[in-house]
Motif scaffolding. Structure first.
Motif, mmCIF file in Angstrom:
data_model
loop_
_atom_site.group_PDB
_atom_site.id
_atom_site.type_symbol
_atom_site.label_atom_id
_atom_site.label_comp_id
_atom_site.label_asym_id
_atom_site.label_seq_id
_atom_site.Cartn_x
_atom_site.Cartn_y
_atom_site.Cartn_z
ATOM 1 N N LEU A 130 0.843 -1.196 0.000
ATOM 2 C CA LEU A 130 0.000 0.000 0.000
ATOM 3 C C LEU A 130 0.879 1.247 0.000
ATOM 4 N N TRP A 159 1.024 5.679 -1.741
ATOM 5 C CA TRP A 159 0.400 6.717 -2.578
ATOM 6 C C TRP A 159 1.483 7.688 -2.994
ATOM 7 N N VAL A 177 -3.395 3.734 -2.230
ATOM 8 C CA VAL A 177 -4.307 4.087 -1.133
ATOM 9 C C VAL A 177 -3.953 5.474 -0.611
ATOM 10 N N LYS A 178 -4.950 6.357 -0.576
ATOM 11 C CA LYS A 178 -4.728 7.707 -0.040
ATOM 12 C C LYS A 178 -4.641 7.642 1.484
ATOM 13 N N ALA A 179 -3.925 8.613 2.051
ATOM 14 C CA ALA A 179 -3.715 8.630 3.508
ATOM 15 C C ALA A 179 -5.041 8.542 4.258
ATOM 16 N N ASP A 205 -7.723 7.136 3.554
ATOM 17 C CA ASP A 205 -8.430 5.846 3.434
ATOM 18 C C ASP A 205 -7.670 4.690 4.094
ATOM 19 N N PHE A 206 -6.453 4.983 4.572
ATOM 20 C CA PHE A 206 -5.558 3.893 4.968
ATOM 21 C C PHE A 206 -6.169 2.945 6.013
ATOM 22 N N LYS A 207 -6.683 3.506 7.107
ATOM 23 C CA LYS A 207 -7.199 2.638 8.189
ATOM 24 C C LYS A 207 -8.340 1.753 7.707
ATOM 25 N N VAL A 252 3.810 -1.618 3.639
ATOM 26 C CA VAL A 252 3.359 -0.244 3.433
ATOM 27 C C VAL A 252 4.562 0.620 3.117
ATOM 28 N N HIS A 270 2.483 5.892 4.441
ATOM 29 C CA HIS A 270 1.668 5.176 5.437
ATOM 30 C C HIS A 270 2.431 4.542 6.610
ATOM 31 N N ALA A 310 0.504 3.014 9.778
ATOM 32 C CA ALA A 310 0.479 1.549 9.910
ATOM 33 C C ALA A 310 0.885 1.139 11.324
ATOM 34 N N CYS A 319 -1.979 1.299 13.572
ATOM 35 C CA CYS A 319 -3.003 0.258 13.342
ATOM 36 C C CYS A 319 -2.668 -1.074 14.021
#
Ligand SMILES: NC(=O)c1ccc[n+]([C@@H]2O[C@H](COP(=O)([O-])OP(=O)(O)OC[C@H]3O[C@@H](n4cnc5c(N)ncnc54)[C@H](OP(=O)(O)O)[C@@H]3O)[C@@H](O)[C@H]2O)c1
Length: 279
Positions: A14, A16, A45-47, A49-51, A67, A71, A75, A78
């Motif tokens: 992932l 961007w 993946v945009k920041a 939308d990451f989670k 990642v 991210h 990450a 998460c």
């Protein structure tokens, strides 16, 4: 041709943007080599939308992911379980999901860096290492070098960033950026972790006139494969180690977590990925 069945194990990278990533190439090379029913895909993946994407991947049965920028810190946030390396970095580049629903994370860049040097028969214990740069990659490299028993000195264009890194690591010396060239003679290993020498970046003269004849020179920049620093070192007849091996070695842990096999970095893989860098 390798077939993907309904039982395939799936992992991803992932970032961007993500188009530049070589990770899909190298993981799919290993998947094919080991005839594994699986796939490794790039996800842009945009920041913001990451989670949600991480939770979605977990729900969809992905085994985990790598990642990359931007991210790595998100990450880390998460993860349910992180190791000491990740804690020291405050970021991760490799996540794996376990059956108990937990997200595990670590940062593999530092281990990849050290493994690459070991592949080239460079030992680090008690060696004096000068690190150019104090950015994200320098943090991983410096921590791994300390774990391996090296004595580190950091120099960075922005002095405060080097000071912060030494504070965070709780170890290491600092020299001023303008002084590293004339101080070089006292070091056993020189590593460039700045983006200097990257294709498309400003020219910079890596002056190695004060290097000892035994200096080992390594660059973590790998595009071009033989960077201006490595060229300067070769001209002086010094031992050099390319940065591409670090990229390949840092990928091994994720592959073993997701697909259950410890892959190796060998000549065939190195040339395969190196060829993709020429295009
Ligand atoms: N081989 C691999 O597997 C691997 C892994 C990770 C990264 N890398 C490569 O490592 C490089 C650095 O990545 P990063 O994530 O650490 O980037 P970063 O966090 O943005 O840090 C960039 C570093 O480069 C220095 N720098 C940039 N332009 C400079 C200039 N004109 N003069 C002097 N210093 C300059 C910065 O100094 P200031 O603090 O003064 O700005 C900083 O120390 C990139 O080329 C990346 O592709 C390779």
């Amino acid at each position: 041709m390798q077939l993907i069945t309904g039982k395939a194990k799936i992992a991803a990278v992932l970032g961007w943007p993500i188009e530049h990533s070589r990770s899909p190439l190298l993981h799919n090379f290993w998947l094919q080599r080991h005839q594994i029913d699986g796939a490794y895909i790039p996800l842009a993946v945009k920041a913001e939308d990451f989670k949600n994407v991480i939770q979605g991947m977990k729900a969809a049965g992905f085994k985990g992911c790598n990642v990359t920028i931007p991210h790595k810190e998100a990450a880390y946030q998460c993860c349910d379980i992180v190791d000491e390396t990740a804690k020291k970095m405050g970021s991760v580049n490799t996540l794996w999901f376990t059956e108990d629903g937990k997200i595990h994370g670590t940062s593999t860049d530092g281990d990849g860096f050290v493994a690459n040097l070991k592949d080239a028969d460079v030992t680090l214990t008690d060696k004096k290492v000068l690190i150019l740069g104090a950015g994200g990659a320098a943090r991983s490299v410096a921590y791994a070098l300390l774990q391996d028993g090296a004595q580190i000195t950091i120099t960075n264009r922005t002095l405060q960033r080097a000071e912060q890194l030494v504070r965070d690591l709780g170890a290491g010396q600092i020299i001023e950026w303008k002084s590293w060239i004339k101080e070089l003679g006292q070091f056993d290993v020189l590593v460039n972790t700045t983006s200097l020498g990257m294709e498309g970046k400003d020219d910079y003269l890596f002056d190695l006139q004060h290097a000892s004849n035994d200096l080992v020179v390594t660059d973590i920049v790998y595009v071009p494969r033989v960077t201006p620093l490595l060229k300067a070192a070769e001209l002086k007849g010094l031992k050099t180690v390319e940065g591409l091996g670090m990229l390949l070695h840092q990928a091994r842990l994720g592959f073993s977590k997701w697909f259950g096999i410890n892959p190796v970095v060998d000549h065939e893989l190195t040339e395969f990925v190196a060829n993709s860098l020429k295009k």
